[in-house]
Design a protein around this motif. Structure first.
Motif, PDB file in Angstrom:
ATOM      1  N   ILE A 131       0.838  -1.208   0.000  1.00 12.29           N
ATOM      2  CA  ILE A 131       0.000   0.000   0.000  1.00 12.29           C
ATOM      3  C   ILE A 131       0.870   1.253   0.000  1.00 12.29           C
ATOM      4  O   ILE A 131       0.709   2.152  -0.830  1.00 12.29           O
ATOM      5  N   TYR A 132       1.819   1.330   0.960  1.00  9.43           N
ATOM      6  CA  TYR A 132       2.586   2.579   1.061  1.00  9.43           C
ATOM      7  C   TYR A 132       3.744   2.634   0.080  1.00  9.43           C
ATOM      8  O   TYR A 132       4.207   3.724  -0.288  1.00  9.43           O
ATOM      9  N   TYR A 133       4.241   1.466  -0.374  1.00 10.82           N
ATOM     10  CA  TYR A 133       5.383   1.462  -1.285  1.00 10.82           C
ATOM     11  C   TYR A 133       5.026   2.131  -2.608  1.00 10.82           C
ATOM     12  O   TYR A 133       5.839   2.847  -3.202  1.00 10.82           O
ATOM     13  N   ASN A 134       3.802   1.928  -3.062  1.00  6.46           N
ATOM     14  CA  ASN A 134       3.392   2.578  -4.313  1.00  6.46           C
ATOM     15  C   ASN A 134       3.158   4.070  -4.117  1.00  6.46           C
ATOM     16  O   ASN A 134       3.190   4.833  -5.086  1.00  6.46           O
ATOM     17  N   VAL A 135       2.906   4.491  -2.891  1.00 10.02           N
ATOM     18  CA  VAL A 135       2.817   5.924  -2.612  1.00 10.02           C
ATOM     19  C   VAL A 135       4.195   6.563  -2.788  1.00 10.02           C
ATOM     20  O   VAL A 135       4.323   7.656  -3.348  1.00 10.02           O
ATOM     21  N   VAL A 136       5.242   5.862  -2.333  1.00  8.20           N
ATOM     22  CA  VAL A 136       6.611   6.349  -2.541  1.00  8.20           C
ATOM     23  C   VAL A 136       6.918   6.420  -4.040  1.00  8.20           C
ATOM     24  O   VAL A 136       7.559   7.358  -4.521  1.00  8.20           O
ATOM     25  N   LEU A 234      -2.469   6.810  -9.056  1.00  8.95           N
ATOM     26  CA  LEU A 234      -3.249   6.059 -10.042  1.00  8.95           C
ATOM     27  C   LEU A 234      -2.355   5.572 -11.171  1.00  8.95           C
ATOM     28  O   LEU A 234      -2.450   4.403 -11.601  1.00  8.95           O
ATOM     29  N   LEU A 235      -1.469   6.433 -11.644  1.00 11.75           N
ATOM     30  CA  LEU A 235      -0.540   6.039 -12.703  1.00 11.75           C
ATOM     31  C   LEU A 235       0.381   4.918 -12.234  1.00 11.75           C
ATOM     32  O   LEU A 235       0.654   3.974 -12.990  1.00 11.75           O
ATOM     33  N   ALA A 236       0.847   5.005 -10.998  1.00 14.82           N
ATOM     34  CA  ALA A 236       1.725   3.961 -10.455  1.00 14.82           C
ATOM     35  C   ALA A 236       1.021   2.607 -10.440  1.00 14.82           C
ATOM     36  O   ALA A 236       1.607   1.568 -10.818  1.00 14.82           O
ATOM     37  N   TRP A 237      -0.258   2.603 -10.031  1.00 18.97           N
ATOM     38  CA  TRP A 237      -0.994   1.333  -9.992  1.00 18.97           C
ATOM     39  C   TRP A 237      -1.315   0.828 -11.395  1.00 18.97           C
ATOM     40  O   TRP A 237      -1.362  -0.389 -11.628  1.00 18.97           O
ATOM     41  N   VAL A 445      -8.190  -2.214  -5.243  1.00 23.57           N
ATOM     42  CA  VAL A 445      -8.395  -2.137  -3.790  1.00 23.57           C
ATOM     43  C   VAL A 445      -7.216  -1.437  -3.122  1.00 23.57           C
ATOM     44  O   VAL A 445      -7.391  -0.590  -2.237  1.00 23.57           O
ATOM     45  N   PHE A 446      -6.014  -1.775  -3.555  1.00 28.51           N
ATOM     46  CA  PHE A 446      -4.833  -1.172  -2.942  1.00 28.51           C
ATOM     47  C   PHE A 446      -4.734   0.322  -3.279  1.00 28.51           C
ATOM     48  O   PHE A 446      -4.233   1.106  -2.478  1.00 28.51           O
ATOM     49  N   PHE A 447      -5.184   0.707  -4.470  1.00 31.66           N
ATOM     50  CA  PHE A 447      -5.216   2.128  -4.811  1.00 31.66           C
ATOM     51  C   PHE A 447      -6.135   2.883  -3.857  1.00 31.66           C
ATOM     52  O   PHE A 447      -5.787   3.949  -3.339  1.00 31.66           O
ATOM     53  N   LEU A 448      -7.308   2.311  -3.597  1.00 32.22           N
ATOM     54  CA  LEU A 448      -8.256   2.949  -2.687  1.00 32.22           C
ATOM     55  C   LEU A 448      -7.707   3.000  -1.264  1.00 32.22           C
ATOM     56  O   LEU A 448      -7.868   4.006  -0.551  1.00 32.22           O
ATOM     57  N   LEU A 449      -7.034   1.920  -0.839  1.00 27.85           N
ATOM     58  CA  LEU A 449      -6.458   1.893   0.506  1.00 27.85           C
ATOM     59  C   LEU A 449      -5.297   2.877   0.643  1.00 27.85           C
ATOM     60  O   LEU A 449      -4.971   3.311   1.751  1.00 27.85           O
ATOM     61  N   GLY A 450      -4.682   3.223  -0.487  1.00 24.87           N
ATOM     62  CA  GLY A 450      -3.555   4.148  -0.449  1.00 24.87           C
ATOM     63  C   GLY A 450      -3.955   5.610  -0.441  1.00 24.87           C
ATOM     64  O   GLY A 450      -3.107   6.484  -0.210  1.00 24.87           O
ATOM     65  N   LEU A 451      -5.245   5.902  -0.663  1.00 24.70           N
ATOM     66  CA  LEU A 451      -5.694   7.299  -0.707  1.00 24.70           C
ATOM     67  C   LEU A 451      -5.416   8.073   0.589  1.00 24.70           C
ATOM     68  O   LEU A 451      -5.035   9.247   0.536  1.00 24.70           O
ATOM     69  N   PRO A 452      -5.597   7.459   1.783  1.00 28.24           N
ATOM     70  CA  PRO A 452      -5.257   8.210   3.005  1.00 28.24           C
ATOM     71  C   PRO A 452      -3.783   8.618   3.066  1.00 28.24           C
ATOM     72  O   PRO A 452      -3.440   9.564   3.782  1.00 28.24           O
ATOM     73  N   CYS A 453      -2.935   7.926   2.309  1.00 24.76           N
ATOM     74  CA  CYS A 453      -1.504   8.235   2.336  1.00 24.76           C
ATOM     75  C   CYS A 453      -1.126   9.407   1.438  1.00 24.76           C
ATOM     76  O   CYS A 453       0.025   9.867   1.487  1.00 24.76           O
TER      77      CYS A 453
END
Length: 626
Positions: A131-136, A234-237, A445-453
């Motif tokens: 979840i957070y790795y794709n935010v990075v 979104l692009l990362a996912w 699902v992981f994109f949605l879970l990553g939104l708070p980040c």
């Protein structure tokens, strides 16, 4: 042999080759249709995927910092020690474990069902990290796009996101009271402040905190979703999804780029920066040994933890990737190659990073230690400021962040592949032909879970997840994994399994490691980790509130609580006295063994034609679990 016999032998050989080719073609057709478990299309696919998975962002931004913090070149002594006695044995064990069974990290515990929770713990950790790795990676994409400009946006203090505390010359932040002349600020008690009385902040740090993150006041103030980071996420996912759309068959081609491109960029940067003034000072600072630091237990603990994270053992990813290998793949050779390249990359990246930091320190007239940093501070504050001082700075900035993107995606592919594999292996009849759908749903699902980040307070969550989602749990999983295979399943059985695959048994060194040395070292690392646990802190200065501390411990406990649950379920389900139930669920299931029947025929323990081991089944040849 006469001419006639030669023709007959040649004809039989051609028939044999054609039969094998038709069988292989039929198997590949089933793989394409989703009816059969896929395999890597070539040996290099797997090797490069392992390299791409193990060599990640931590090799570039964590190892160099640990090296300088723990005695420079002297840190290599505990680092190599931990590699030999903990990292490499576990790496080899997981590759052989996954390749032999052709199963993901959850289903593979047919070897001892009572420990199936270890597999769930691996997946739980991979989910939190994914979840957070794709935010990075989203941060990296944003900086990559921002690099395509004539003037890098983090160079100046005249932007909308800058405050009165902004100072373009970072040397002010490290200035001392002797012979110091400040234009826009003064020194009070040796600390640089501007005329407004606010502690000065570098332009690159303000760009990171205010321009990119729009960072809120604290963890309890999440704020709004930052729309441009949302688009980058979104692009990362989407990148992850399209690269994994056909599983290992598509990912195996992408890693040819993600595993090699970073080395090209590192080499270019090393050559370019090594000729800059001050680069040699940075490299000397990096490698000069301070052997007195080896007396500090914390140094050995840091080395062990870094090896554990660097090689990516106990995450489930190695098991998952090895499960797509051909049964005869030489996993022993692969483990040696990948481990060596991974650790060599960490050391090599250190030369690159500290040559750049040496140049930056020389430019600012300060010591290297005043610009050295770790984690996101190095990637998104210090390094952008360093490349801004190079000629043609947008080019070097784009290269650097493209390299980080490649490193991050290579690791993220394996993390998501681990989760997808675990789901499909639990329901193969229903989901094997729906791999693309499962992958798409996981990414969504992981994109949605990553939104708070990626809210204004999201970076607090990212740092919290980075520090607490994996750590203690990984050490415990690695220890349990080693003990189960070496002591419960037995090294003799495991050695026979490896011999079935690669044609020779591991030597006594691996027996000694798996039974005694590696568990002992892992236990020591676990103790070092527990002793070194401190309250969660953001940026080295701001301590998280009680809610943040509680959430950090909750993330750690989540992966720990799932370990005993399946074992308790299987014990309750089995028949007999309590000890009889425990003994039953500790033994391998009848389904344990090679995935293909042709490989099961190689050993009587798994062959229908042979005599199964009595310990593996009940007297009536039924599964051990009632």
């Amino acid at each position: 042999m006469g001419p006639k016999q030669k023709r007959q032998a040649r004809r039989k050989f051609v028939q044999y080759v054609r039969q094998k080719s038709r069988a292989r073609a039929a198997k590949e057709a089933k793989e394409d249709n989703g009816e059969e478990r896929p395999e890597w299309t070539g040996k290099l696919d797997f090797l490069l995927s392992c390299i791409s998975y193990a060599v990640g962002l931590g090799n570039v931004w964590r190892f160099p910092y640990l090296c300088y913090k723990n005695g420079g070149g002297a840190f290599l002594v505990p680092y190599i020690f931990m590699l030999a006695f903990a990292g490499l044995p576990l790496f080899y064990l997981e590759l052989a474990f996954g390749q032999f069974s052709s199963l993901g990290p959850v289903s593979i515990w047919r070897i001892s069902p009572i420990f199936k929770g270890v597999g769930y713990a691996m997946v739980a950790i991979s989910m939190m990290v994914g979840i957070y790795y794709n935010v990075v990676i989203a941060y990296t994409l944003y900086y990559l796009f921002a690099s395509f400009t004539a003037t890098l946006p983090w160079l100046t203090c005249n932007n909308p996101w800058n405050t009165d505390a902004c100072i373009q010359d970072r040397s002010v932040l490290s200035a001392n009271t002797t012979n110091t002349s400040l234009t826009n600020s003064s020194l009070i008690n040796g600390t640089a402040v501007n005329h407004t009385g606010v502690r000065p902040v570098s332009a690159s740090e303000e760009y990171w905190r205010n321009g990119v993150l729009q960072l809120s006041e604290g963890f309890d103030y999440p704020g709004e979703v930052v729309w441009y980071l949302c688009l980058c996420l979104l692009l990362a996912w989407l990148l992850v999804f399209f690269c994994l759309i056909k599983g290992v068959q598509s990912a195996g081609k992408v890693v040819y780029f993600t595993s090699t491109f970073p080395y090209i960029v590192l080499t270019i940067l090393l050559i370019r920066c090594s000729i800059m003034d001050g680069a040699i000072d940075g490299i000397k600072f990096y490698v000069t040994p301070d052997f007195s630091r080896l007396q500090d237990a914390e140094v050995w603990g840091d080395a062990g933890i870094q090896i554990f994270f660097s090689l990516s053992v106990a995450w489930g990813g190695l098991i998952s990737m090895a499960s797509y290998n051909r049964f005869s793949q030489n996993c022993y050779r692969d483990s040696i190659i990948v481990s060596t390249i991974n650790c060599g990359t960490s050391i090599y990246a250190g030369f690159v990073i500290f040559s750049i930091l040496g140049f930056m320190a020389n430019e600012m007239g300060v010591d290297v230690k005043d610009v050295a940093d770790k984690g996101s501070g190095l990637a998104f504050v210090t390094y952008p400021e360093a490349v801004a001082r190079l000629p043609i700075s947008p080019l070097w900035s784009a290269l650097f962040f493209f390299m980080l993107l490649s490193l991050g995606l290579g690791t993220q592919f394996a993390i998501i592949q681990t989760i997808v594999t675990s789901i499909i292996d639990e329901f193969p009849e229903r989901l094997m032909s729906k791999r693309m759908l499962v992958t798409g749903l996981v990414c969504l699902v992981f994109f949605l879970l990553g939104l708070p980040c990626i809210t204004q307070g999201g970076n607090y969550m990212v740092e919290l997840m980075n520090d607490w989602s994996a750590g203690f749990s990984l050490m415990l999983i690695g220890l349990v994994e080693c003990v189960v295979i070496a002591w419960i399943y037995g090294t003799d059985n495991f050695f026979r399994d490896i011999e079935m695959m690669i044609g020779f048994r591991p030597n006594r060194w691996w027996w000694l490691c798996w039974k005694f040395l590696t568990p002992a070292v892992l236990l020591a690392i676990l103790l070092f980790y527990l002793i070194g646990i401190k309250p969660a802190i953001y940026g080295g200065r701001l301590e998280f509130p009680t809610s943040g501390q509680a959430l950090g411990w909750l993330m750690t406990l989540t992966s720990l609580v799932v370990i005993p649950l399946p074992g308790i379920y299987y014990i309750c389900k089995a028949e007999g006295t309590f000890m009889e139930r425990v003994r039953k669920v500790m033994k391998p299931l009848p389904e344990w063994g090679p995935h293909l029947e042709e490989n099961r025929e190689l050993d009587e323990r798994y062959s229908k034609k042979g005599i199964p081991l009595a310990d593996y089944r009940d007297a009536d040849n039924t599964p051990n679990i009632a």
